[in-house]
Design a protein around this motif. Sequence first.
Motif, PDB file in Angstrom:
ATOM      1  N   VAL A 151      41.477  38.951  40.639  1.00 50.32           N
ATOM      2  CA  VAL A 151      42.664  39.997  41.019  1.00 50.32           C
ATOM      3  C   VAL A 151      42.623  39.612  42.268  1.00 50.32           C
ATOM      4  CG1 VAL A 151      42.311  41.529  42.584  1.00 50.32           C
ATOM      5  CG2 VAL A 151      40.762  41.405  40.811  1.00 50.32           C
ATOM      6  N   VAL A 152      44.312  39.553  42.227  1.00 52.22           N
ATOM      7  CA  VAL A 152      45.277  38.372  42.894  1.00 52.22           C
ATOM      8  C   VAL A 152      45.896  38.815  43.615  1.00 52.22           C
ATOM      9  CG1 VAL A 152      45.939  36.822  41.122  1.00 52.22           C
ATOM     10  CG2 VAL A 152      47.156  39.068  41.963  1.00 52.22           C
ATOM     11  N   GLY A 153      45.496  40.643  44.502  1.00 53.41           N
ATOM     12  CA  GLY A 153      45.887  41.036  45.439  1.00 53.41           C
ATOM     13  C   GLY A 153      46.200  42.722  44.975  1.00 53.41           C
ATOM     14  N   ALA A 154      46.906  43.620  45.785  1.00 56.59           N
ATOM     15  CA  ALA A 154      47.036  45.432  46.037  1.00 56.59           C
ATOM     16  C   ALA A 154      49.039  45.220  46.182  1.00 56.59           C
ATOM     17  CB  ALA A 154      46.291  45.528  46.885  1.00 56.59           C
TER      18      ALA A 154
ATOM     19  N   GLY B 151      49.913  50.823  45.580  1.00 52.74           N
ATOM     20  CA  GLY B 151      48.605  51.095  45.173  1.00 52.74           C
ATOM     21  C   GLY B 151      48.162  51.759  43.860  1.00 52.74           C
ATOM     22  N   ASN B 152      48.311  49.978  43.341  1.00 49.45           N
ATOM     23  CA  ASN B 152      47.611  49.632  42.142  1.00 49.45           C
ATOM     24  C   ASN B 152      46.837  48.091  42.792  1.00 49.45           C
ATOM     25  OD1 ASN B 152      49.387  51.159  40.270  1.00 49.45           O
ATOM     26  ND2 ASN B 152      50.972  50.063  40.799  1.00 49.45           N
ATOM     27  N   VAL B 153      45.781  48.000  42.002  1.00 47.69           N
ATOM     28  CA  VAL B 153      45.004  46.505  41.499  1.00 47.69           C
ATOM     29  C   VAL B 153      46.262  45.420  40.586  1.00 47.69           C
ATOM     30  CG1 VAL B 153      43.103  45.849  41.746  1.00 47.69           C
ATOM     31  CG2 VAL B 153      43.792  47.847  42.799  1.00 47.69           C
ATOM     32  N   ILE B 154      46.470  44.875  41.335  1.00 47.82           N
ATOM     33  CA  ILE B 154      47.019  43.383  40.810  1.00 47.82           C
ATOM     34  C   ILE B 154      45.666  42.412  40.448  1.00 47.82           C
ATOM     35  CG2 ILE B 154      49.014  41.573  40.579  1.00 47.82           C
ATOM     36  CD1 ILE B 154      49.435  44.677  41.657  1.00 47.82           C
ATOM     37  N   VAL B 155      46.271  42.723  38.596  1.00 45.98           N
ATOM     38  CA  VAL B 155      44.728  41.548  37.926  1.00 45.98           C
ATOM     39  C   VAL B 155      45.425  40.300  37.395  1.00 45.98           C
ATOM     40  CG1 VAL B 155      43.149  41.062  36.533  1.00 45.98           C
ATOM     41  CG2 VAL B 155      42.940  43.473  38.052  1.00 45.98           C
ATOM     42  N   SER B 156      45.708  39.146  37.623  1.00 45.48           N
ATOM     43  CA  SER B 156      46.106  38.464  36.709  1.00 45.48           C
ATOM     44  C   SER B 156      45.006  38.316  35.431  1.00 45.48           C
ATOM     45  CB  SER B 156      46.060  37.149  37.526  1.00 45.48           C
ATOM     46  OG  SER B 156      46.319  35.908  36.329  1.00 45.48           O
ATOM     47  N   VAL B 157      45.871  38.281  34.529  1.00 42.84           N
ATOM     48  CA  VAL B 157      45.378  37.976  33.051  1.00 42.84           C
ATOM     49  C   VAL B 157      45.957  36.857  31.995  1.00 42.84           C
ATOM     50  CG1 VAL B 157      44.483  38.842  30.690  1.00 42.84           C
ATOM     51  CG2 VAL B 157      44.185  40.713  33.260  1.00 42.84           C
TER      52      VAL B 157
ATOM     53  N   TYR C  78      46.032  41.316  50.224  1.00 41.92           N
ATOM     54  CA  TYR C  78      44.879  43.095  49.992  1.00 41.92           C
ATOM     55  C   TYR C  78      44.855  44.075  51.018  1.00 41.92           C
ATOM     56  CZ  TYR C  78      43.228  38.414  46.843  1.00 41.92           C
ATOM     57  OH  TYR C  78      42.688  37.515  46.665  1.00 41.92           O
ATOM     58  N   LYS C  79      45.996  44.388  51.216  1.00 44.43           N
ATOM     59  CA  LYS C  79      46.178  45.580  51.979  1.00 44.43           C
ATOM     60  C   LYS C  79      45.849  47.407  51.213  1.00 44.43           C
ATOM     61  CE  LYS C  79      50.781  45.358  53.560  1.00 44.43           C
ATOM     62  NZ  LYS C  79      51.205  45.029  54.820  1.00 44.43           N
ATOM     63  N   GLY C  80      44.865  47.790  50.784  1.00 45.84           N
ATOM     64  CA  GLY C  80      44.909  48.673  50.259  1.00 45.84           C
ATOM     65  C   GLY C  80      43.846  48.552  48.804  1.00 45.84           C
TER      66      GLY C  80
END
Length: 250
Positions: free
Chosen positions: A42-45, A48-54, A103-105
Amino acid sequence: MIFKGCLPAYQILFLTVFAITASPVFADQVIMRDGRVQEGTVVGARGGNVIVSVGAGEMGIPAAQVDRIEMAVPEAYTQGMAAYEKEDLGAALGALRPLVETYKGLPTNWAQRATGTLGDLYIRLNDLENAEKAYAEFQKLYPGEGAGISAEVGLARLDAARGNFAQAVERLNPVAEQALAASNVTSLEGAAYGQAFFVLGQAAEEAKQLPEALEHYLRTVTVFYHDTATANLALARANELRAASDVTVP
């Protein structure tokens, strides 16, 4: 698979490297409301989305679909909150502001607490314009019941900082009633309630109602002490009131 006998060292090394490369281990897990699990970092938000590095890319998962996130609490949060509790406001702001921007949100307790604390920090630093912006953003990003209490308390703190104690009290009376009726509270709710009673203590002091002020401060110290920084401020004010005026609770 069972291996008989002893393997040469080079074969053991090969099997170890193969196992590591064939089964990557991700630090974070995003658990969706429908039970699906997305692993990654998890690298941030954003938006309205959670951003995930894959792997080599990133993906966005709508926060509304997320049940919970399992990840380590960032060191910047731990350092920032520790600095806040020690009254090192500059260091706290330096640690928490970039963390909140990233990371807000994010639907985690620590991200929510950091976002709300940013407004508190601005008030303590007498930066009321940024405090108002921070609380407005907090309300937008975390509209849930517990966060709603924190946002309302934040706005009351802003009222008090501007000298509008009557408006602060009007905001906080329902919060105080809710706090006193609660049988158990979360750490986030307890922090908000403690801040509420601290502001009510300030308002009572302004109105020269010193016994009531002492009672409010002591509720922050003894019952709703979840925000250590606010509890320390309340204890200091309570001690000063008792020393200066020999005040007791009503």
